[in-house]
Design a protein around this motif. Structure first.
Motif, PDB file in Angstrom:
ATOM      1  N   ALA A 190       8.026   9.362 -14.940  1.00  0.00           N
ATOM      2  CA  ALA A 190       7.676   7.939 -15.039  1.00  0.00           C
ATOM      3  C   ALA A 190       8.111   7.342 -16.370  1.00  0.00           C
ATOM      4  O   ALA A 190       8.502   6.186 -16.437  1.00  0.00           O
ATOM      5  CB  ALA A 190       6.170   7.771 -14.867  1.00  0.00           C
ATOM      6  N   VAL A 191       8.056   8.149 -17.425  1.00  0.00           N
ATOM      7  CA  VAL A 191       8.336   7.622 -18.766  1.00  0.00           C
ATOM      8  C   VAL A 191       9.831   7.672 -19.091  1.00  0.00           C
ATOM      9  O   VAL A 191      10.379   6.739 -19.672  1.00  0.00           O
ATOM     10  CB  VAL A 191       7.527   8.405 -19.833  1.00  0.00           C
ATOM     11  N   ALA A 192      10.503   8.763 -18.692  1.00  0.00           N
ATOM     12  CA  ALA A 192      11.925   8.914 -19.042  1.00  0.00           C
ATOM     13  C   ALA A 192      12.765   7.895 -18.277  1.00  0.00           C
ATOM     14  O   ALA A 192      12.406   7.470 -17.180  1.00  0.00           O
ATOM     15  CB  ALA A 192      12.384  10.327 -18.705  1.00  0.00           C
TER      16      ALA A 192
ATOM     17  N   LEU B  95       1.133   6.898 -12.841  1.00  0.00           N
ATOM     18  CA  LEU B  95       0.832   5.714 -12.034  1.00  0.00           C
ATOM     19  C   LEU B  95       1.077   4.433 -12.820  1.00  0.00           C
ATOM     20  O   LEU B  95       1.510   3.424 -12.277  1.00  0.00           O
ATOM     21  CB  LEU B  95      -0.620   5.761 -11.544  1.00  0.00           C
ATOM     22  N   THR B  96       0.792   4.473 -14.123  1.00  0.00           N
ATOM     23  CA  THR B  96       0.954   3.276 -14.951  1.00  0.00           C
ATOM     24  C   THR B  96       2.427   2.967 -15.185  1.00  0.00           C
ATOM     25  O   THR B  96       2.869   1.827 -15.027  1.00  0.00           O
ATOM     26  CB  THR B  96       0.250   3.473 -16.305  1.00  0.00           C
ATOM     27  N   PHE B  97       3.190   4.002 -15.567  1.00  0.00           N
ATOM     28  CA  PHE B  97       4.560   3.733 -16.015  1.00  0.00           C
ATOM     29  C   PHE B  97       5.581   3.707 -14.879  1.00  0.00           C
ATOM     30  O   PHE B  97       6.606   3.062 -15.007  1.00  0.00           O
ATOM     31  CB  PHE B  97       4.995   4.772 -17.058  1.00  0.00           C
TER      32      PHE B  97
ATOM     33  N   GLY C  24       0.788  -1.237   0.000  1.00  0.00           N
ATOM     34  CA  GLY C  24       0.000   0.000   0.000  1.00  0.00           C
ATOM     35  C   GLY C  24       0.813   1.276   0.000  1.00  0.00           C
ATOM     36  O   GLY C  24       0.264   2.360   0.212  1.00  0.00           O
ATOM     37  N   ALA C  25       2.132   1.160  -0.248  1.00  0.00           N
ATOM     38  CA  ALA C  25       2.963   2.367  -0.171  1.00  0.00           C
ATOM     39  C   ALA C  25       3.023   3.133  -1.488  1.00  0.00           C
ATOM     40  O   ALA C  25       3.335   4.328  -1.493  1.00  0.00           O
ATOM     41  CB  ALA C  25       4.380   1.988   0.257  1.00  0.00           C
ATOM     42  N   PHE C  26       2.713   2.461  -2.588  1.00  0.00           N
ATOM     43  CA  PHE C  26       2.947   3.088  -3.894  1.00  0.00           C
ATOM     44  C   PHE C  26       2.125   4.370  -4.074  1.00  0.00           C
ATOM     45  O   PHE C  26       2.666   5.414  -4.459  1.00  0.00           O
ATOM     46  CB  PHE C  26       2.629   2.087  -5.016  1.00  0.00           C
ATOM     47  N   VAL C  27       0.853   4.287  -3.799  1.00  0.00           N
ATOM     48  CA  VAL C  27       0.002   5.469  -4.022  1.00  0.00           C
ATOM     49  C   VAL C  27       0.414   6.631  -3.109  1.00  0.00           C
ATOM     50  O   VAL C  27       0.577   7.760  -3.587  1.00  0.00           O
ATOM     51  CB  VAL C  27      -1.490   5.101  -3.873  1.00  0.00           C
TER      52      VAL C  27
END
Lengths: 442, 245
Positions: free
Chosen positions: A351-353, A435-437, A282-285
C-alpha cells in the motif's frame, strides 16, 4: 463472502502463474532450511563432541607422564591423541608445520626428564610437609609440557586443550605426591621400629604399604552432569539444528510473501484494475481481505511444508527429526498469528510503496533486518544487549521466541499467548496501514 | 430527464494552488452519448473520476438517477473503462470478465451468459482463453471495454479508450459503443481525438484549466463559432495552440 472468495480465487490464479513468486515462497525456504539445518547440525555435533587431533611428542625417556597424559586426554572423549606419525615417534620439527596448517589441532611436547623431575619435586614437597615446613615454590627448571595449538583453532577449543592437559597433569602430580607420602610413611615407620624396638629391626625391612593405583585425572569422587533447562522438566539431549532452523526459516519464508503480495497490489494499482474495482460499491474491503485470505493460506502451506521437511526430509540427511514438543495447538495458533502478521506486513508495504521495485527492495531488506534482529539467523543471546531489546519489537523475533518456547523449552499454549498477542497487534497495525494507504495511493 | 448530473463540481488536490476542476456542471440524459474533450491537464480524468466516485469532490455533488453517489444503488449503475488496461495481465480474458462480474454480484448462469455476450460483443471469443498480457494492444482495449459492461451498467464512463489502438480495433470499439448506445446505455466519453467525438457523440463539452468552456451538439457549436469548419478547429480556437506538455 462471494466477493472475498472470488478475490482469493483470482489471487490464487495469479500467484499460481507466478513461477518466480512461488520459488521465493516455497522452493527457496525449503532449500534454505535443508541446507542450513544440515550444515548447522554438523557444526553443532562438532561443538557438542569435537574430536581434536593432538600429537603427543614424548621426549621423556620412557617416563610414566607421557602414557598417563595420553590415557587422560583420550578418556576426556574430546581428543584423538597420536603418539606415532607414519609409524614413527614424532618430533617437533615435523609436527609444528602440520599443526600450523591445521592438519592437527594441537601438539603436546613433553620435555626430557619430566617424570624424574616431577617425582623429585614431589618427594621434596612431601619431605618439607612432613618436617612441618611450608613448601617453598619450586623454581621452574624449564618448561615441562608445551601446548602447541593450530592458530585457527577457536579460543574455546584452545582452552579446552590447555585445561584438560592441566587437569591430567594435576592428577599425575597428586599421584606422585601421594606415593611420596607413602614412601615417607614407610621410612618413618621403619626408623621408629629400629630406634624403639631393636629386637624387631629384622622385621622392619619387610614392612611395606600396599601398592595402590591412582587415577590420571581428578574428578572421580564428585560427578558433574549436564542438562538443558526446561520449564516443566529437564531436557537431557542437546536440541538438534532442526529445532531452531525449521521455525526460523518458516517465519522467514512467511514474511517473504511481501515480495509477491506487495507486487500484485502495486500492479493492481498501476494497471487500473484497482480503479475499476473501487467503482464497485463495497468491493474495497473484500478485495483487501480476499488477498489476505489467500496469502494466509500460503503461509499455512509454507508452515506445513517446512515442518514436513523437518519431520521427514531432514532425518534422511542425518539431522534428527524435528520434535514438535507437547503443544500442537500452540504451534498452529502461533503459525496463524505469524501468518497474519506477515500478510499485513506485505499489504502495508504494497500500500505504501509506489513501484514493485520499491516494494521488493524495501520489503525484502526489511524482512532480512527484522529476521537478523529477531534471532532468526543467530540466537538472540549471542547479540549485544541493545539488539536483544530490539528483538522484542520485531514480529519475526516474537514469532521465533514463541516457536522456540514451544519446541525447545517445553512451553504450552498459555505461555505463548503474549507472543500471539503481539503478532496480532502488529497484524492489526499493518492492516490499518494497508486499508488507509491502498485507496489513497490510487 | 437527466440520468447523470454534476452540480458545481470542484476538486483541489492537496498541496495544489489551483483547483483541477473548478465548478463544473453537467447534465447527461438517459441513452445519451456525451463527449468530454480537453487538452492534457484540462481536468477531464478528474471530472470522470468524480463522476464514478473514485475521487471525492472538494465541492459540489454528483447524482445518478436522482440518487447521491454515496448511495450504493447509484454506484451499481456505473461502469468504468479506465485509461490504463484495467485487467490482470496473467489472467485470461474470460477469467478477468468472470472476476469482475463476480465482484459486481453476478453468479451462476447469468454470469456465464454475460461473459459470453461481452466476449462476442468485442469480438474476442476466439481469444477468450488467452492471457491478457499476450494480447495485442487493440485486443486489450476491447477486453477492457468488455470488462466495463459485464454487469450491464446504465452508465458507462470511458477514459480515452482508444489510445494506442489500430484503425481496425478502433472501428470495432466504435461499433460496439454504437450498439450499446442503441440499446439504451448512457455513455460519457473522454478523448483527444476530435474525429471520434464528432462521429460518436450526440453532445460534447470542451474543458480547459478545470472549467467547461462550451457544451452542446457538435454541429451547433461549430456553426456558432465563425471560422471553425470542424470540431478540431473549434477545439483549437477555444483552447489555443500553445503546447501543454
Amino acid at each position: 463472502m462471494r466477493r472475498l472468495l472470488a478475490t482469493a480465487g483470482k489471487e490464487a490464479r495469479i500467484l499460481g502463474r507466478d513461477r518466480a513468486g512461488l520459488a521465493v515462497l516455497f522452493v527457496m525456504p525449503a532449500v534454505l532450511v535443508t541446507v542450513v539445518a544440515v550444515v548447522q547440525e554438523a557444526a553443532l555435533r562438532l561443538m557438542a563432541t569435537p574430536t581434536l587431533k593432538v600429537v603427543l611428542i614424548d621426549q621423556d625417556d620412557g617416563g610414566e607422564i607421557g602414557p598417563a597424559l595420553k590415557r587422560g586426554l583420550t578418556d576426556a572423549g574430546v581428543f584423538d591423541v597420536l603418539d606415532r606419525i607414519d609409524g614413527r615417534v614424532p618430533d617437533i620439527e615435523t609436527v609444528r608445520p602440520r599443526v600450523a596448517k591445521g592438519r592437527y589441532q594441537g601438539a603436546l611436547v613433553l620435555a626430557p626428564g619430566t617424570t624424574a623431575r616431577a617425582k623429585e619435586l614431589a618427594d621434596k614437597l612431601v619431605e618439607g610437609l612432613v618436617a612441618g615446613r611450608l613448601p617453598a615454590p619450586a623454581p621452574l627448571p624449564g618448561t615441562d609440557v608445551t601446548v602447541v595449538a593450530d592458530p585457527a583453532l577457536p579460543e574455546a577449543y584452545r582452552k579446552l586443550l590447555s585445561n584438560t592437559t592441566g587437569a591430567v597433569l594435576q592428577g599425575i602430580e597428586t599421584r606422585f605426591i601421594v606415593r611420596g607420602f607413602a614412601r615417607s610413611m614407610e621410612t618413618r615407620v621403619m626408623e621408629k621400629i629400629r630406634a624403639e624396638m631393636p629386637s624387631l629391626a629384622g622385621l622392619a625391612g619387610t614392612f611395606k604399604l600396599p601398592e595402590f593405583a591412582m587415577p590420571d585425572r581428578p574428578g572421580t569422587l564428585l560427578a558433574v552432569d549436564e542438562v538443558a533447562a526446561a520449564k516443566e522438566a529437564w531436557i537431557t539431549e542437546v536440541p538438534s539444528s532442526a529445532q531452531h532452523n525449521v521455525p526460523a526459516w518458516t517465519i522467514f519464508a512467511m514474511f517473504l510473501i511481501v515480495i509477491p503480495l506487495a507486487g500484485t497490489m502495486i500492479h493492481e494499482r498501476r494497471e487500473g484494475t484497482l480503479r475499476r474495482l473501487l467503482v464497485i460499491p463495497g468491493a474495497f474491503v473484500p478485495v483487501v481481505l480476499g488477498k489476505a485470505l489467500l496469502y494466509l493460506g500460503v503461509c499455512v502451506a509454507q508452515f506445513a511444508l517446512m515442518f514436513a521437511i523437518g519431520l521427514w526430509v531432514l532425518p534422511l540427511l542425518g539431522v534428527p527429526a524435528l520434535d514438535l514438543g507437547g503443544a500442537p495447538l500452540g504451534l498452529v495458533l502461533l503459525a496463524l498469528a505469524t501468518g497474519l502478521a506477515a500478510v499485513s506486513f506485505g499489504m502495508a508495504v504494497g500500500a505504501v510503496a509506489r513501484t514493485p521495485e520499491q516494494a521488493s527492495m524495501f520489503g525484502a531488506t526489511l524482512v532480512v533486518i527484522a529476521a537478523a534482529v529477531g534471532g532468526v539467523m543467530l540466537p538472540t543471546f549471542l547479540m549485544p544487549k541493545a539488539m536483544q531489546q530490539a528483538a522484542q519489537f520485531s514480529p519475526l523475533g516474537q514469532a521465533q521466541q514463541g516457536f522456540l518456547d514451544l519446541l525447545m523449552r517445553g512451553a504450552g499454549v498459555v505461555d505463548v499467548l503474549p507472543n500471539i498477542g503481539w503478532l496480532a497487534l502488529s497484524a492489526a497495525v499493518g492492516t490499518a496501514v494497508a486499508l488507509t494507504f491502498y485507496r489513497q495511493r490510487d | 430527464m437527466s440520468l447523470l448530473t454534476a452540480e458545481a463540481l470542484v476538486k483541489t488536490y492537496r498541496g495544489a494552488r489551483v483547483p483541477a476542476v473548478a465548478g463544473v456542471d453537467l447534465s447527461i440524459a438517459r441513452g445519451e452519448f456525451f463527449g468530454l474533450l480537453g487538452p492534457n491537464g484540462a481536468g477531464k480524468t478528474t471530472t470522470l473520476s468524480m463522476l464514478c466516485g473514485l475521487v471525492t469532490p472538494t465541492g459540489g455533488r454528483v447524482r445518478v438517477d436522482g440518487r447521491d453517489l454515496s448511495d450504493p444503488a447509484a454506484r451499481r449503475m456505473l461502469g468504468l473503462v479506465p485509461q490504463d488496461i484495467g485487467l490482470y495481465a496473467t489472467l485470461t480474458v474470460r477469467e478477468n470478465l468472470r472476476y469482475f462480474g463476480r465482484m459486481h454480484g453476478l453468479g451462476g448462469d447469468r454470469l456465464d451468459a454475460r461473459v459470453e455476450t461481452c466476449l462476442a460483443m468485442v469480438a474476442l471469443v476466439d481469444a477468450a482463453d488467452r492471457r491478457v498480457g499476450e494480447l495485442s494492444g487493440g485486443m486489450k482495449r476491447r477486453a477492457n471495454l468488455a470488462a466495463g459492461v459485464v454487469h450491464e451498467p446504465a452508465i458507462l464512463l470511458l477514459d480515452e479508450p482508444t489510445v494506442g489502438v489500430d484503425a481496425q480495433s478502433r472501428n470495432a470499439i466504435f461499433d460496439t459503443l454504437s450498439v450499446l448506445t442503441a440499446a439504451g446505455l448512457t455513455i460519457v466519453y473522454t478523448t483527444h481525438y476530435m474525429e471520434e467525438a464528432e462521429r460518436l457523440c450526440r453532445r460534447i463539452a470542451v474543458m480547459d484549466r478545470g472549467a467547461l468552456l462550451v457544451e452542446g451538439v457538435p454541429a451547433d457549436l461549430i456553426a456558432a463559432h465563425p471560422g471553425c469548419g470542424s470540431l478540431e478547429d473549434l477545439f483549437l480556437a477555444l483552447t489555443g495552440r500553445a503546447l501543454r506538455d
